[in-house]
Write a protein that holds these residues in place. Structure first.
Motif, PDB file in Angstrom:
ATOM      1  N   GLU A 245      28.480  21.920 -35.553  1.00  0.00           N
ATOM      2  CA  GLU A 245      29.361  23.012 -35.170  1.00  0.00           C
ATOM      3  C   GLU A 245      30.404  22.539 -34.156  1.00  0.00           C
ATOM      4  OE1 GLU A 245      29.370  25.825 -36.587  1.00  0.00           O
ATOM      5  OE2 GLU A 245      27.434  25.866 -37.616  1.00  0.00           O
ATOM      6  N   TRP A 246      31.403  23.408 -33.934  1.00  0.00           N
ATOM      7  CA  TRP A 246      32.420  23.188 -32.912  1.00  0.00           C
ATOM      8  C   TRP A 246      32.192  24.171 -31.767  1.00  0.00           C
ATOM      9  CZ3 TRP A 246      35.971  19.235 -33.424  1.00  0.00           C
ATOM     10  CH2 TRP A 246      36.070  18.667 -34.681  1.00  0.00           C
ATOM     11  N   GLY A 247      32.604  23.784 -30.574  1.00  0.00           N
ATOM     12  CA  GLY A 247      32.506  24.657 -29.423  1.00  0.00           C
ATOM     13  C   GLY A 247      33.493  24.238 -28.350  1.00  0.00           C
ATOM     14  N   TRP A 248      33.420  24.883 -27.192  1.00  0.00           N
ATOM     15  CA  TRP A 248      34.299  24.525 -26.076  1.00  0.00           C
ATOM     16  C   TRP A 248      33.441  24.133 -24.879  1.00  0.00           C
ATOM     17  CZ3 TRP A 248      34.042  26.991 -21.378  1.00  0.00           C
ATOM     18  CH2 TRP A 248      33.395  28.232 -21.347  1.00  0.00           C
ATOM     19  N   TYR A 249      34.032  23.365 -23.986  1.00  0.00           N
ATOM     20  CA  TYR A 249      33.293  22.955 -22.798  1.00  0.00           C
ATOM     21  C   TYR A 249      34.236  22.807 -21.619  1.00  0.00           C
ATOM     22  CZ  TYR A 249      34.834  18.082 -22.436  1.00  0.00           C
ATOM     23  OH  TYR A 249      35.578  16.950 -22.243  1.00  0.00           O
ATOM     24  N   MET A 250      33.640  22.752 -20.427  1.00  0.00           N
ATOM     25  CA  MET A 250      34.401  22.508 -19.214  1.00  0.00           C
ATOM     26  C   MET A 250      33.509  21.749 -18.241  1.00  0.00           C
ATOM     27  SD  MET A 250      34.364  26.260 -17.350  1.00  0.00           S
ATOM     28  CE  MET A 250      35.216  25.565 -15.920  1.00  0.00           C
ATOM     29  N   ASN A 251      34.115  20.985 -17.350  1.00  0.00           N
ATOM     30  CA  ASN A 251      33.342  20.336 -16.294  1.00  0.00           C
ATOM     31  C   ASN A 251      34.187  20.188 -15.039  1.00  0.00           C
ATOM     32  OD1 ASN A 251      34.740  17.706 -16.357  1.00  0.00           O
ATOM     33  ND2 ASN A 251      33.651  17.346 -18.277  1.00  0.00           N
ATOM     34  N   LEU A 252      33.498  20.055 -13.928  1.00  0.00           N
ATOM     35  CA  LEU A 252      34.118  19.818 -12.633  1.00  0.00           C
ATOM     36  C   LEU A 252      33.496  18.558 -12.048  1.00  0.00           C
ATOM     37  CD1 LEU A 252      35.805  20.549 -10.107  1.00  0.00           C
ATOM     38  CD2 LEU A 252      33.871  21.963  -9.352  1.00  0.00           C
ATOM     39  N   GLU A 253      34.337  17.621 -11.638  1.00  0.00           N
ATOM     40  CA  GLU A 253      33.850  16.351 -11.103  1.00  0.00           C
ATOM     41  C   GLU A 253      34.376  16.118  -9.692  1.00  0.00           C
ATOM     42  OE1 GLU A 253      33.931  11.549 -12.134  1.00  0.00           O
ATOM     43  OE2 GLU A 253      34.492  13.034 -13.655  1.00  0.00           O
ATOM     44  N   TRP A 254      33.494  15.663  -8.841  1.00  0.00           N
ATOM     45  CA  TRP A 254      33.833  15.279  -7.468  1.00  0.00           C
ATOM     46  C   TRP A 254      33.684  13.769  -7.345  1.00  0.00           C
ATOM     47  CZ3 TRP A 254      29.819  14.970  -3.150  1.00  0.00           C
ATOM     48  CH2 TRP A 254      30.419  14.594  -1.930  1.00  0.00           C
ATOM     49  N   LYS A 255      34.755  13.094  -6.865  1.00  0.00           N
ATOM     50  CA  LYS A 255      34.720  11.648  -6.677  1.00  0.00           C
ATOM     51  C   LYS A 255      34.782  11.349  -5.173  1.00  0.00           C
ATOM     52  CE  LYS A 255      36.726   9.006  -9.670  1.00  0.00           C
ATOM     53  NZ  LYS A 255      37.748   8.284 -10.473  1.00  0.00           N
ATOM     54  N   PRO A 256      33.615  11.249  -4.520  1.00  0.00           N
ATOM     55  CA  PRO A 256      33.602  11.046  -3.066  1.00  0.00           C
ATOM     56  C   PRO A 256      34.062   9.658  -2.656  1.00  0.00           C
ATOM     57  CG  PRO A 256      31.368  10.938  -3.934  1.00  0.00           C
ATOM     58  CD  PRO A 256      32.253  11.339  -5.076  1.00  0.00           C
ATOM     59  N   VAL A 257      33.813   8.674  -3.521  1.00  0.00           N
ATOM     60  CA  VAL A 257      34.232   7.294  -3.249  1.00  0.00           C
ATOM     61  C   VAL A 257      34.761   6.682  -4.538  1.00  0.00           C
ATOM     62  CG1 VAL A 257      32.604   6.926  -1.343  1.00  0.00           C
ATOM     63  CG2 VAL A 257      31.898   6.434  -3.697  1.00  0.00           C
ATOM     64  N   GLU A 258      35.491   5.602  -4.410  1.00  0.00           N
ATOM     65  CA  GLU A 258      36.031   4.922  -5.577  1.00  0.00           C
ATOM     66  C   GLU A 258      34.893   4.398  -6.456  1.00  0.00           C
ATOM     67  OE1 GLU A 258      39.602   1.728  -6.569  1.00  0.00           O
ATOM     68  OE2 GLU A 258      38.485   1.562  -4.698  1.00  0.00           O
ATOM     69  N   HIS A 259      35.064   4.528  -7.753  1.00  0.00           N
ATOM     70  CA  HIS A 259      34.123   4.069  -8.784  1.00  0.00           C
ATOM     71  C   HIS A 259      32.978   5.044  -9.067  1.00  0.00           C
ATOM     72  CE1 HIS A 259      36.144   0.219  -8.861  1.00  0.00           C
ATOM     73  NE2 HIS A 259      35.866   0.005  -7.576  1.00  0.00           N
ATOM     74  N   TRP A 260      32.780   6.095  -8.261  1.00  0.00           N
ATOM     75  CA  TRP A 260      31.648   6.979  -8.473  1.00  0.00           C
ATOM     76  C   TRP A 260      32.084   8.444  -8.517  1.00  0.00           C
ATOM     77  CZ3 TRP A 260      27.022   5.052  -9.837  1.00  0.00           C
ATOM     78  CH2 TRP A 260      26.766   3.706  -9.528  1.00  0.00           C
ATOM     79  N   GLY A 261      31.450   9.207  -9.399  1.00  0.00           N
ATOM     80  CA  GLY A 261      31.738  10.630  -9.510  1.00  0.00           C
ATOM     81  C   GLY A 261      30.474  11.427  -9.784  1.00  0.00           C
ATOM     82  N   ILE A 262      30.457  12.680  -9.349  1.00  0.00           N
ATOM     83  CA  ILE A 262      29.361  13.619  -9.617  1.00  0.00           C
ATOM     84  C   ILE A 262      29.945  14.773 -10.423  1.00  0.00           C
ATOM     85  CG2 ILE A 262      27.649  15.163  -8.610  1.00  0.00           C
ATOM     86  CD1 ILE A 262      27.664  13.370  -6.134  1.00  0.00           C
ATOM     87  N   GLU A 263      29.401  14.987 -11.602  1.00  0.00           N
ATOM     88  CA  GLU A 263      29.980  15.938 -12.551  1.00  0.00           C
ATOM     89  C   GLU A 263      29.003  17.050 -12.891  1.00  0.00           C
ATOM     90  OE1 GLU A 263      32.037  14.713 -16.482  1.00  0.00           O
ATOM     91  OE2 GLU A 263      30.091  15.543 -17.074  1.00  0.00           O
ATOM     92  N   LEU A 264      29.510  18.293 -12.897  1.00  0.00           N
ATOM     93  CA  LEU A 264      28.787  19.465 -13.389  1.00  0.00           C
ATOM     94  C   LEU A 264      29.498  19.940 -14.648  1.00  0.00           C
ATOM     95  CD1 LEU A 264      28.275  21.432 -10.046  1.00  0.00           C
ATOM     96  CD2 LEU A 264      26.735  19.781 -11.111  1.00  0.00           C
ATOM     97  N   GLY A 265      28.765  20.065 -15.750  1.00  0.00           N
ATOM     98  CA  GLY A 265      29.388  20.433 -17.021  1.00  0.00           C
ATOM     99  C   GLY A 265      28.686  21.586 -17.711  1.00  0.00           C
ATOM    100  N   TYR A 266      29.439  22.281 -18.547  1.00  0.00           N
ATOM    101  CA  TYR A 266      28.897  23.386 -19.343  1.00  0.00           C
ATOM    102  C   TYR A 266      29.504  23.329 -20.733  1.00  0.00           C
ATOM    103  CZ  TYR A 266      28.187  28.094 -21.160  1.00  0.00           C
ATOM    104  OH  TYR A 266      27.869  29.159 -21.952  1.00  0.00           O
ATOM    105  N   MET A 267      28.651  23.382 -21.761  1.00  0.00           N
ATOM    106  CA  MET A 267      29.078  23.378 -23.156  1.00  0.00           C
ATOM    107  C   MET A 267      28.596  24.649 -23.835  1.00  0.00           C
ATOM    108  SD  MET A 267      28.396  19.334 -23.599  1.00  0.00           S
ATOM    109  CE  MET A 267      27.621  19.354 -21.979  1.00  0.00           C
ATOM    110  N   ASP A 268      29.526  25.454 -24.289  1.00  0.00           N
ATOM    111  CA  ASP A 268      29.220  26.746 -24.902  1.00  0.00           C
ATOM    112  C   ASP A 268      28.916  26.542 -26.384  1.00  0.00           C
ATOM    113  OD1 ASP A 268      29.387  29.814 -24.649  1.00  0.00           O
ATOM    114  OD2 ASP A 268      30.663  29.381 -26.375  1.00  0.00           O
ATOM    115  N   GLY A 269      27.708  26.936 -26.800  1.00  0.00           N
ATOM    116  CA  GLY A 269      27.279  26.675 -28.168  1.00  0.00           C
ATOM    117  C   GLY A 269      27.800  27.681 -29.179  1.00  0.00           C
ATOM    118  N   ASP A 270      27.949  27.217 -30.409  1.00  0.00           N
ATOM    119  CA  ASP A 270      28.298  28.078 -31.534  1.00  0.00           C
ATOM    120  C   ASP A 270      27.038  28.280 -32.375  1.00  0.00           C
ATOM    121  OD1 ASP A 270      29.711  29.631 -33.239  1.00  0.00           O
ATOM    122  OD2 ASP A 270      31.138  28.091 -33.865  1.00  0.00           O
ATOM    123  N   ASN A 271      27.060  29.238 -33.283  1.00  0.00           N
ATOM    124  CA  ASN A 271      25.877  29.540 -34.090  1.00  0.00           C
ATOM    125  C   ASN A 271      25.551  28.407 -35.054  1.00  0.00           C
ATOM    126  OD1 ASN A 271      24.923  32.024 -33.192  1.00  0.00           O
ATOM    127  ND2 ASN A 271      26.440  33.160 -34.375  1.00  0.00           N
TER     128      ASN A 271
END
Length: 260
Positions: free
Chosen positions: A73-99
Motif C-alpha cells: 500500500e501507499w501512505g504518508w509520513y512525517m518526522n522531526l529530527e534534532w541534530k545536537p552535534v555534527e554526524h549525529w541525529g535523533i529522529e521521531l517519525g510517524y507513518m500513517d497506514g492505509d488499509n
C-alpha cells in the motif's frame, strides 16, 4: 487528529525528553541546534506469514492455518529530527497506514464453509511510530548526506474486520464474526540520503528505506447473530494466532532545516 493521537505512546514522552535535553543543554553545546522536518509519502510492503490459529477455548481442539499476505500500500509520513552535534541525529517519525487486504484461506474457521475459497478474508491498517538514532558519515558542508540509523518502533493496528464476502456467508448461516489485532513494540533500522538544494538552502529531498520489526496477535471470533438469552451462548468459537507483520517502507519526502 484522531490518527495523530495513535502514536502518542512513543512520541509524546520522547518529545518531552528531547525538549528537556535541549533546554538543559547537558552536552555543553554553545551553537545553534539544527532541526529537520520531513513530510512525504511511502510505499509499504508487509510480510507474508502462515499463521496457525488455535481454538482459545480448547473445547474442540480445532485449529487451522491461513496465509496472511497483505497487499502493498501507499501512505504518508512525517518526522522531526534534532541534530545536537555534527554526524549525529535523533529522529521521531510517524507513518500513517492505509488499509491492507489479506489472508488467502482455502477453508474458513466455520465447518459449514470448508469448501469456500476466499482470496481476501480480512482488512486492517497499521500506523507506525519510530524513535531512531542516526549517523551521518559526511560533514555538514556536503550537499549529499547519506545516513544509517536504528531504534525502537510501535505499531498500532486499527480499522480491522472481516471482508464483506465472509460476513455475508456467515449471515446466511445466522452467524457473525469479529476480527481484531493487537499492538506491537519492536525495533527499526533505516538507511537513506538527504539531497540539499544548495549549500545555503534550507530545503532538501529525502529518500530512505525503513524496516520495522512488528509481531502481533490476531483473533477471530464466531458468534450467533442473535440477541443473547439466558440459555444461549453468544460466542461459539474463538481463535488466535501470532502474525509477523515486519514491513519494509520506501520513503520519498521534502524536508526543511532550521536552527534555534
Amino acid at each position: 487528529m484522531k490518527r495523530m493521537l495513535k502514536f502518542s505512546p512513543i512520541l509524546a514522552p520522547l518529545a518531552l525528553a528531547l525538549s528537556t535535553t535541549a533546554s538543559a543543554n547537558p552536552l555543553g553545546l554553545t551553537g545553534p541546534q539544527d532541526f529537520i522536518i520531513r513530510v512525504g509519502g511511502y510505499y509499504i510492503s508487509a510480510g507474508d506469514d502462515e499463521v496457525s490459529f488455535v481454538d482459545d477455548s480448547f473445547r474442540t481442539g480445532d485449529a487451522f492455518r491461513s496465509n496472511v499476505d497483505p497487499g502493498s500500500e501507499w501512505g504518508w509520513y512525517m518526522n522531526l529530527e534534532w541534530k545536537p552535534v555534527e554526524h549525529w541525529g535523533i529522529e521521531l517519525g510517524y507513518m500513517d497506514g492505509d488499509n491492507h487486504t489479506s489472508s488467502h484461506a482455502d477453508g474458513i474457521f466455520l465447518q459449514d464453509l470448508e469448501d469456500v475459497d476466499y482470496r481476501d478474508v480480512t482488512r486492517f491498517d497499521a500506523d507506525i511510530s519510530t524513535a531512531s538514532l542516526k549517523f551521518y558519515p559526511l560533514d555538514d558542508t556536503c550537499m549529499v548526506q547519506p545516513y544509517i540509523g536504528g531504534g525502537i518502533s510501535y505499531t498500532d493496528f486499527g480499522d480491522s474486520g472481516l471482508n464483506r464476502a465472509v460476513r455475508d456467508d456467515l449471515a446466511e448461516l445466522g452467524r457473525r464474526g469479529n476480527f481484531e489485532m493487537g499492538s506491537s513494540w519492536g525495533y527499526t533500522w533505516q538507511m537513506g540520503m538527504d539531497f540539499n538544494f544548495g549549500r545555503d538552502s534550507s530545503w532538501l529531498v529525502n529518500v530512505a528505506a525503513v524496516y520495522a520489526r512488528s509481531e502481533t496477535d490476531m483473533r477471530l471470533q464466531l458468534l450467533e447473530d442473535v440477541q443473547p438469552t439466558s440459555d444461549l451462548n453468544l460466542l461459539i468459537e474463538s481463535y488466535s494466532g501470532d502474525y509477523s507483520y515486519d514491513p519494509w517502507m520506501f520513503n520519498l519526502s521534502v524536508g526543511y532545516k532550521f536552527s534555534f
